[in-house]
Design a protein around this motif. Structure first.
Motif, PDB file in Angstrom:
ATOM      1  N   ALA A  42       8.163   7.429  -4.285  1.00  0.00           N
ATOM      2  CA  ALA A  42       8.972   7.166  -3.094  1.00  0.00           C
ATOM      3  C   ALA A  42       8.246   6.195  -2.163  1.00  0.00           C
ATOM      4  O   ALA A  42       8.859   5.295  -1.582  1.00  0.00           O
ATOM      5  N   LEU A  43       6.929   6.370  -2.014  1.00  0.00           N
ATOM      6  CA  LEU A  43       6.135   5.462  -1.189  1.00  0.00           C
ATOM      7  C   LEU A  43       6.201   4.045  -1.737  1.00  0.00           C
ATOM      8  O   LEU A  43       6.428   3.082  -0.996  1.00  0.00           O
ATOM      9  N   GLN A  44       6.013   3.918  -3.050  1.00  0.00           N
ATOM     10  CA  GLN A  44       6.059   2.599  -3.681  1.00  0.00           C
ATOM     11  C   GLN A  44       7.424   1.953  -3.503  1.00  0.00           C
ATOM     12  O   GLN A  44       7.522   0.769  -3.166  1.00  0.00           O
ATOM     13  N   LEU A  45       8.481   2.714  -3.712  1.00  0.00           N
ATOM     14  CA  LEU A  45       9.833   2.174  -3.590  1.00  0.00           C
ATOM     15  C   LEU A  45      10.111   1.736  -2.156  1.00  0.00           C
ATOM     16  O   LEU A  45      10.705   0.677  -1.924  1.00  0.00           O
ATOM     17  N   PHE A  46       9.675   2.544  -1.189  1.00  0.00           N
ATOM     18  CA  PHE A  46       9.910   2.205   0.218  1.00  0.00           C
ATOM     19  C   PHE A  46       9.209   0.903   0.584  1.00  0.00           C
ATOM     20  O   PHE A  46       9.817  -0.012   1.172  1.00  0.00           O
ATOM     21  N   LEU A  47       7.923   0.784   0.241  1.00  0.00           N
ATOM     22  CA  LEU A  47       7.172  -0.405   0.618  1.00  0.00           C
ATOM     23  C   LEU A  47       7.615  -1.639  -0.159  1.00  0.00           C
ATOM     24  O   LEU A  47       7.613  -2.749   0.371  1.00  0.00           O
ATOM     25  N   THR A  48       8.024  -1.454  -1.414  1.00  0.00           N
ATOM     26  CA  THR A  48       8.561  -2.583  -2.181  1.00  0.00           C
ATOM     27  C   THR A  48       9.844  -3.096  -1.537  1.00  0.00           C
ATOM     28  O   THR A  48      10.074  -4.312  -1.450  1.00  0.00           O
ATOM     29  N   THR A  49      10.676  -2.168  -1.076  1.00  0.00           N
ATOM     30  CA  THR A  49      11.921  -2.554  -0.412  1.00  0.00           C
ATOM     31  C   THR A  49      11.638  -3.262   0.904  1.00  0.00           C
ATOM     32  O   THR A  49      12.295  -4.262   1.250  1.00  0.00           O
ATOM     33  N   VAL A  50      10.648  -2.775   1.648  1.00  0.00           N
ATOM     34  CA  VAL A  50      10.268  -3.420   2.903  1.00  0.00           C
ATOM     35  C   VAL A  50       9.835  -4.864   2.646  1.00  0.00           C
ATOM     36  O   VAL A  50      10.250  -5.792   3.352  1.00  0.00           O
ATOM     37  N   TRP A  51       9.002  -5.073   1.622  1.00  0.00           N
ATOM     38  CA  TRP A  51       8.540  -6.429   1.311  1.00  0.00           C
ATOM     39  C   TRP A  51       9.706  -7.333   0.900  1.00  0.00           C
ATOM     40  O   TRP A  51       9.657  -8.553   1.126  1.00  0.00           O
ATOM     41  N   SER A  52      10.739  -6.768   0.286  1.00  0.00           N
ATOM     42  CA  SER A  52      11.883  -7.583  -0.125  1.00  0.00           C
ATOM     43  C   SER A  52      12.639  -8.144   1.072  1.00  0.00           C
ATOM     44  O   SER A  52      13.433  -9.084   0.936  1.00  0.00           O
ATOM     45  N   MET A  53      12.423  -7.561   2.256  1.00  0.00           N
ATOM     46  CA  MET A  53      13.082  -8.028   3.476  1.00  0.00           C
ATOM     47  C   MET A  53      12.296  -9.137   4.169  1.00  0.00           C
ATOM     48  O   MET A  53      12.796  -9.766   5.097  1.00  0.00           O
ATOM     49  N   VAL A  54      11.057  -9.371   3.719  1.00  0.00           N
ATOM     50  CA  VAL A  54      10.233 -10.449   4.261  1.00  0.00           C
ATOM     51  C   VAL A  54      10.626 -11.750   3.570  1.00  0.00           C
ATOM     52  O   VAL A  54      10.974 -11.749   2.381  1.00  0.00           O
TER      53      VAL A  54
ATOM     54  N   ARG B 201       3.647  -4.023   9.551  1.00  0.00           N
ATOM     55  CA  ARG B 201       2.410  -3.240   9.619  1.00  0.00           C
ATOM     56  C   ARG B 201       2.380  -2.391  10.892  1.00  0.00           C
ATOM     57  O   ARG B 201       1.973  -1.219  10.855  1.00  0.00           O
ATOM     58  N   ASN B 202       2.808  -2.949  12.016  1.00  0.00           N
ATOM     59  CA  ASN B 202       2.824  -2.187  13.265  1.00  0.00           C
ATOM     60  C   ASN B 202       3.759  -0.980  13.169  1.00  0.00           C
ATOM     61  O   ASN B 202       3.441   0.105  13.673  1.00  0.00           O
ATOM     62  N   VAL B 203       4.913  -1.168  12.534  1.00  0.00           N
ATOM     63  CA  VAL B 203       5.849  -0.055  12.369  1.00  0.00           C
ATOM     64  C   VAL B 203       5.237   1.023  11.476  1.00  0.00           C
ATOM     65  O   VAL B 203       5.357   2.226  11.750  1.00  0.00           O
ATOM     66  N   CYS B 204       4.568   0.588  10.400  1.00  0.00           N
ATOM     67  CA  CYS B 204       3.922   1.551   9.507  1.00  0.00           C
ATOM     68  C   CYS B 204       2.832   2.337  10.239  1.00  0.00           C
ATOM     69  O   CYS B 204       2.689   3.549  10.051  1.00  0.00           O
ATOM     70  N   GLU B 205       2.062   1.652  11.075  1.00  0.00           N
ATOM     71  CA  GLU B 205       1.033   2.336  11.845  1.00  0.00           C
ATOM     72  C   GLU B 205       1.652   3.302  12.847  1.00  0.00           C
ATOM     73  O   GLU B 205       1.122   4.396  13.087  1.00  0.00           O
ATOM     74  N   LEU B 206       2.767   2.906  13.443  1.00  0.00           N
ATOM     75  CA  LEU B 206       3.457   3.779  14.397  1.00  0.00           C
ATOM     76  C   LEU B 206       3.895   5.075  13.731  1.00  0.00           C
ATOM     77  O   LEU B 206       3.779   6.159  14.316  1.00  0.00           O
ATOM     78  N   ILE B 207       4.380   4.971  12.496  1.00  0.00           N
ATOM     79  CA  ILE B 207       4.825   6.162  11.774  1.00  0.00           C
ATOM     80  C   ILE B 207       3.624   6.999  11.336  1.00  0.00           C
ATOM     81  O   ILE B 207       3.627   8.226  11.478  1.00  0.00           O
ATOM     82  N   ASP B 208       2.600   6.352  10.803  1.00  0.00           N
ATOM     83  CA  ASP B 208       1.424   7.077  10.320  1.00  0.00           C
ATOM     84  C   ASP B 208       0.662   7.747  11.464  1.00  0.00           C
ATOM     85  O   ASP B 208       0.315   8.930  11.391  1.00  0.00           O
TER      86      ASP B 208
ATOM     87  N   PRO C   9       6.712  14.645   2.985  1.00  0.00           N
ATOM     88  CA  PRO C   9       6.283  13.593   3.916  1.00  0.00           C
ATOM     89  C   PRO C   9       5.563  12.481   3.167  1.00  0.00           C
ATOM     90  O   PRO C   9       4.835  12.741   2.209  1.00  0.00           O
ATOM     91  N   ILE C  10       5.787  11.248   3.602  1.00  0.00           N
ATOM     92  CA  ILE C  10       5.150  10.082   2.989  1.00  0.00           C
ATOM     93  C   ILE C  10       4.082   9.580   3.943  1.00  0.00           C
ATOM     94  O   ILE C  10       4.379   9.153   5.062  1.00  0.00           O
ATOM     95  N   ASP C  11       2.844   9.655   3.513  1.00  0.00           N
ATOM     96  CA  ASP C  11       1.716   9.239   4.349  1.00  0.00           C
ATOM     97  C   ASP C  11       1.102   7.943   3.819  1.00  0.00           C
ATOM     98  O   ASP C  11       1.373   7.511   2.706  1.00  0.00           O
ATOM     99  N   GLY C  12       0.250   7.354   4.635  1.00  0.00           N
ATOM    100  CA  GLY C  12      -0.502   6.177   4.199  1.00  0.00           C
ATOM    101  C   GLY C  12       0.323   4.913   4.094  1.00  0.00           C
ATOM    102  O   GLY C  12       0.010   4.035   3.285  1.00  0.00           O
ATOM    103  N   LEU C  13       1.356   4.776   4.914  1.00  0.00           N
ATOM    104  CA  LEU C  13       2.194   3.577   4.853  1.00  0.00           C
ATOM    105  C   LEU C  13       1.379   2.324   5.170  1.00  0.00           C
ATOM    106  O   LEU C  13       1.432   1.336   4.434  1.00  0.00           O
TER     107      LEU C  13
END
Length: 217
Positions: free
Chosen positions: A16-28, A89-96, A132-136
């Motif tokens: 789930a972590l991999q899928l989420f971050l891969t999807t985020v990168w696809s928006m860049v 990255r800032n959003v990921c830090e905000l969540i983590d 929970p998904i940690d380490g974003l």
């Protein structure tokens, strides 16, 4: 069925972590996607507007002004991509952990907030489960499709060749830096020329530079 916290979430929460971050990168913005002589993210904004017409919207107007000044569209891609990366990255830090971004260090702010943010993966097939998904923020750059872990491209400064278009000056700079393949790709992206034609054009300019060292950057 009532969803429960999965007692063994590791097998699928990592996916789930991999899928989420891969999807985020696809928006860049995709730095390798090129359409109609422009990076695709720029072309998609210019598409459908009649040449010479007034842009519709402040951002498109600003984009037109920037391009009219002769700014390299690839430089725009680098700036936009880097800013998008910083935002993600800032959003990921905000969540983590908001403290990673300096949020919550002020006592007045901390006293008013008694909650935190959390990304939770919810399994929709098989046994119901939540994890929970940690380490974003620490995993984000592992999934950069460029393989540079969020770093910039580091393109060379275009060569000084008065009267020549930007793609020619950039291709020459890349060739002189030893990256002939990228130089040919730069020429082909801008002109649509076959590989051998692009190579011959770049070699001709390199010969001109050797004969006139004053033109070298």
């Amino acid at each position: 069925m009532v969803e429960r916290e999965d007692s063994r979430p590791g097998d699928w929460s990592a996916h789930a972590l991999q899928l989420f971050l891969t999807t985020v990168w696809s928006m860049v913005v995709d730095e390798d996607s090129y359409t109609g002589g422009y990076p695709s993210w720029i072309e998609s904004r210019l598409r459908g507007r009649e040449r010479g017409s007034v842009p519709d919207g402040a951002s498109l107007t600003a984009l037109d002004r920037i391009l009219a000044c002769g700014v390299d569209p690839e430089d725009l891609t680098d700036v936009v991509r880097q800013m998008q990366h910083e935002l993600v990255r800032n959003v990921c830090e905000l969540i983590d952990d908001p403290g990673l971004s300096g949020i919550g260090l002020d006592e007045d702010w901390s006293e008013q907030v008694d909650f935190r943010w959390e990304l939770v993966a919810v399994r929709t097939t098989g046994p119901a489960g939540r994890a929970p998904i940690d380490g974003l923020h620490s995993s984000l750059d592992e999934f950069d499709p460029s393989g540079r872990s969020g770093g910039p491209r580091g393109r060379p400064i275009p060569a000084r060749l008065p009267g020549y278009p930007l793609h020619a000056r950039l291709a020459v700079a890349q060739a002189r830096a030893g990256d002939r393949i990228q130089a040919i790709n730069t020429w082909r992206k801008a002109t649509g020329a076959p590989v051998m034609e692009a190579k011959a054009a770049i070699d001709l300019l390199l010969d001109q530079l050797r004969q006139d060292p004053e033109s070298a950057p």
